[in-house]
Each structure stands twice: as C-alpha cells, then as structure tokens.
Write a protein that holds these residues in place. Structure first.
Motif, PDB file in Angstrom:
ATOM      1  N   LEU A 163       0.780  -1.336  -0.113  1.00 29.09           N
ATOM      2  CA  LEU A 163       0.118  -0.041   0.266  1.00 29.09           C
ATOM      3  C   LEU A 163       0.836   1.310   0.045  1.00 29.09           C
ATOM      4  N   ILE A 164       1.981   1.280   0.844  1.00 23.43           N
ATOM      5  CA  ILE A 164       2.743   2.506   0.790  1.00 23.43           C
ATOM      6  C   ILE A 164       3.710   2.607  -0.451  1.00 23.43           C
ATOM      7  N   GLN A 165       3.545   1.700  -1.255  1.00 26.21           N
ATOM      8  CA  GLN A 165       4.423   1.854  -2.629  1.00 26.21           C
ATOM      9  C   GLN A 165       3.417   2.632  -3.766  1.00 26.21           C
ATOM     10  N   THR A 166       2.013   2.678  -3.344  1.00 29.35           N
ATOM     11  CA  THR A 166       1.139   2.974  -4.131  1.00 29.35           C
ATOM     12  C   THR A 166       0.893   4.659  -4.179  1.00 29.35           C
TER      13      THR A 166
ATOM     14  N   LYS B 158       4.039   6.909   6.191  1.00 28.15           N
ATOM     15  CA  LYS B 158       2.860   6.306   5.357  1.00 28.15           C
ATOM     16  C   LYS B 158       2.361   5.084   6.094  1.00 28.15           C
ATOM     17  N   TYR B 159       3.132   4.056   6.339  1.00 25.34           N
ATOM     18  CA  TYR B 159       2.938   2.898   7.027  1.00 25.34           C
ATOM     19  C   TYR B 159       2.483   3.033   8.317  1.00 25.34           C
ATOM     20  N   LYS B 160       3.023   4.059   9.170  1.00 16.10           N
ATOM     21  CA  LYS B 160       2.346   4.431  10.623  1.00 16.10           C
ATOM     22  C   LYS B 160       0.887   4.809  10.486  1.00 16.10           C
ATOM     23  N   ILE B 161       0.648   5.656   9.460  1.00 18.63           N
ATOM     24  CA  ILE B 161      -0.857   6.336   9.148  1.00 18.63           C
ATOM     25  C   ILE B 161      -1.484   4.993   8.930  1.00 18.63           C
ATOM     26  N   ALA B 162      -1.196   4.126   7.715  1.00 15.68           N
ATOM     27  CA  ALA B 162      -2.012   3.224   7.396  1.00 15.68           C
ATOM     28  C   ALA B 162      -2.451   2.135   8.276  1.00 15.68           C
TER      29      ALA B 162
ATOM     30  N   LEU C 214      -5.848  -2.558  -2.816  1.00 17.76           N
ATOM     31  CA  LEU C 214      -5.693  -3.974  -2.181  1.00 17.76           C
ATOM     32  C   LEU C 214      -5.981  -4.867  -3.381  1.00 17.76           C
ATOM     33  N   GLY C 215      -5.424  -6.217  -3.170  1.00 16.96           N
ATOM     34  CA  GLY C 215      -5.339  -7.342  -4.073  1.00 16.96           C
ATOM     35  C   GLY C 215      -6.315  -8.258  -3.425  1.00 16.96           C
ATOM     36  N   ILE C 216      -6.592  -9.321  -4.002  1.00 13.32           N
ATOM     37  CA  ILE C 216      -7.521 -10.189  -3.502  1.00 13.32           C
ATOM     38  C   ILE C 216      -6.683 -11.217  -2.671  1.00 13.32           C
ATOM     39  N   GLU C 217      -5.378 -11.020  -2.394  1.00 19.54           N
ATOM     40  CA  GLU C 217      -4.712 -11.917  -1.452  1.00 19.54           C
ATOM     41  C   GLU C 217      -5.095 -11.078  -0.236  1.00 19.54           C
ATOM     42  N   ASP C 218      -5.389  -9.682  -0.141  1.00 26.74           N
ATOM     43  CA  ASP C 218      -5.363  -9.024   0.991  1.00 26.74           C
ATOM     44  C   ASP C 218      -6.963  -9.154   1.824  1.00 26.74           C
ATOM     45  N   VAL C 219      -7.722  -9.881   0.941  1.00 20.40           N
ATOM     46  CA  VAL C 219      -9.190  -9.879   1.553  1.00 20.40           C
ATOM     47  C   VAL C 219      -9.119 -10.769   2.888  1.00 20.40           C
ATOM     48  N   VAL C 220      -8.342 -11.703   2.764  1.00 17.71           N
ATOM     49  CA  VAL C 220      -7.966 -12.694   3.840  1.00 17.71           C
ATOM     50  C   VAL C 220      -7.872 -12.106   5.248  1.00 17.71           C
ATOM     51  N   CYS C 221      -7.286 -10.956   5.268  1.00 16.81           N
ATOM     52  CA  CYS C 221      -7.144 -10.017   6.431  1.00 16.81           C
ATOM     53  C   CYS C 221      -8.602  -9.537   6.913  1.00 16.81           C
ATOM     54  N   PHE C 222      -9.596  -9.547   6.318  1.00 18.20           N
ATOM     55  CA  PHE C 222     -10.716  -9.263   6.890  1.00 18.20           C
ATOM     56  C   PHE C 222     -12.049  -9.922   6.910  1.00 18.20           C
ATOM     57  N   GLU C 223     -11.339 -11.189   6.883  1.00 21.17           N
ATOM     58  CA  GLU C 223     -12.785 -12.267   6.737  1.00 21.17           C
ATOM     59  C   GLU C 223     -13.352 -12.277   8.078  1.00 21.17           C
TER      60      GLU C 223
END
Length: 195
Positions: A5-8, A27-31, A50-59
């Motif tokens: 995310l911080i690379q975007t 940026k990392y600290k804020i996010a 976010l990518g599809i692989e990041d959806v797991v973090c919110f399941e």
C-alpha cells in the motif's frame, strides 16, 4: 499488505505547500493506525489499492455490511480488470509485433485483406506506372509465381463478392425509397378521396 500500500499513490494525509513528502515509515504508521482503529474506514479509503490476497485479513469482520461491500468490490474489480488488462496487453503486444515485422500494414496486405475497400480508398488514384511498380520481379521461381497468381485470383473473387454485396445494399436502399414514395402517393390519393 501495508508494504504494498505504501508503494502506491494512495492518500495518507493532507499536507501543506512546501512540506516534504511523507516517507515510507510515516505512510506505514498512518495506514497501520487507521487499520487498527477502524477497518471500515481503512477499506473505504484504500480498497482500490488492495489485492485479492488481502481480503483474507478482513474475513473475521465480513459480517459487517460496509466491510462486506468493500471486499466484494475488491474481488470484482481485480478479477475483471485483470482479465481485461491481460486481453488488452496481448492485443497491444500482437499489434506491436505486426508493426515491427512490417507486413501487416503494408499496402499489399491491406489490398489482400479487403480488395474492394482498398480499391475505393487507394486503387482508384493509382496510375499505370504505380500499378506496374507493385509487381515484384526479383523472385521468379515457379512456386512463387503460382502462389502469387492464386492470391490474385483470391483478391479478384473477394473484390467481386464485396462489390456484389455493396451493390445489393444500394439496390435495397433504392427499393425501400421507392416503396416509401409509393406509400406516400397512396396516402395522398386516399386523402383526396376523403375530401
């Protein structure tokens, strides 16, 4: 997830003119702070990155309506955009290859693909010298001459078919105009009878 995310070019915080850009640690600290305080706000702000692989973090929070909505948006956008972009990239690569090889957009290839259109747009303006210059006399092997003759026959046949099709369309247009004028005449005659 946060490292990507911080690379975007995502928004992290408002800054004043002349203020230095945020470093990756800021940026990392804020996010991370937004993610730990309010997952809905995090998804609202950053779901596009976010990518599809990041959806797991919110399941574990997917029972909430807003979080579920953004998770569906992530899945939907990434699968359709990926397929569309892959198709576009393949087409672009194929077109660039055809351009670099130099055959696909040559006059001879365009004439071969659509001889009637070529004749309408280009061929009618060529004089005899230009037509004779297009004949390749460097390779006079029997097989080359034979294949060239077959190609010419194919071009003539395609030209004739396309011309017949176009003539048929023109005739249909004329006949429909004739029918319309006949109907108008009949309507006028009927009006005269009633008056």
């Amino acid at each position: 997830m946060l490292q990507k995310l911080i690379q975007t070019d995502a928004f992290f915080k408002h800054q004043q003119i002349g203020e230095p850009d945020l470093c990756e640690e800021e940026k990392y600290k804020i996010a991370d702070e937004i993610l730990s305080k309010n997952k809905t706000k995090f998804l609202e702000r950053y779901w596009k990155y976010l990518g599809i692989e990041d959806v797991v973090c919110f399941e574990n929070c997917s029972s909430e309506y807003e979080i579920d909505f953004y998770l569906k948006q992530i899945k939907k956008s990434k699968t359709t955009n990926f397929d569309k972009n892959r198709t576009k990239n393949r087409r672009l690569k194929a077109m660039q290859q055809l351009i670099s090889e130099g055959d696909y957009f040559s006059e001879e290839e365009m004439k071969y693909r659509d001889p009637f259109l070529y004749e309408q747009l280009v061929g009618q303006y060529l004089d005899d010298d230009e037509i004779n210059d297009k004949v390749d006399k460097t390779d006079l092997r029997f097989s080359t001459v034979l294949f060239k003759h077959i190609d010419i026959l194919h071009e003539h046949e395609a030209y004739k078919d396309q011309k017949d099709t176009e003539d048929g369309q023109m005739e249909e247009g004329e006949s429909s105009e004739d029918e319309e004028s006949e109907m108008e005449d009949e309507m006028e005659d009927q009006k005269k009878e009633y008056t």
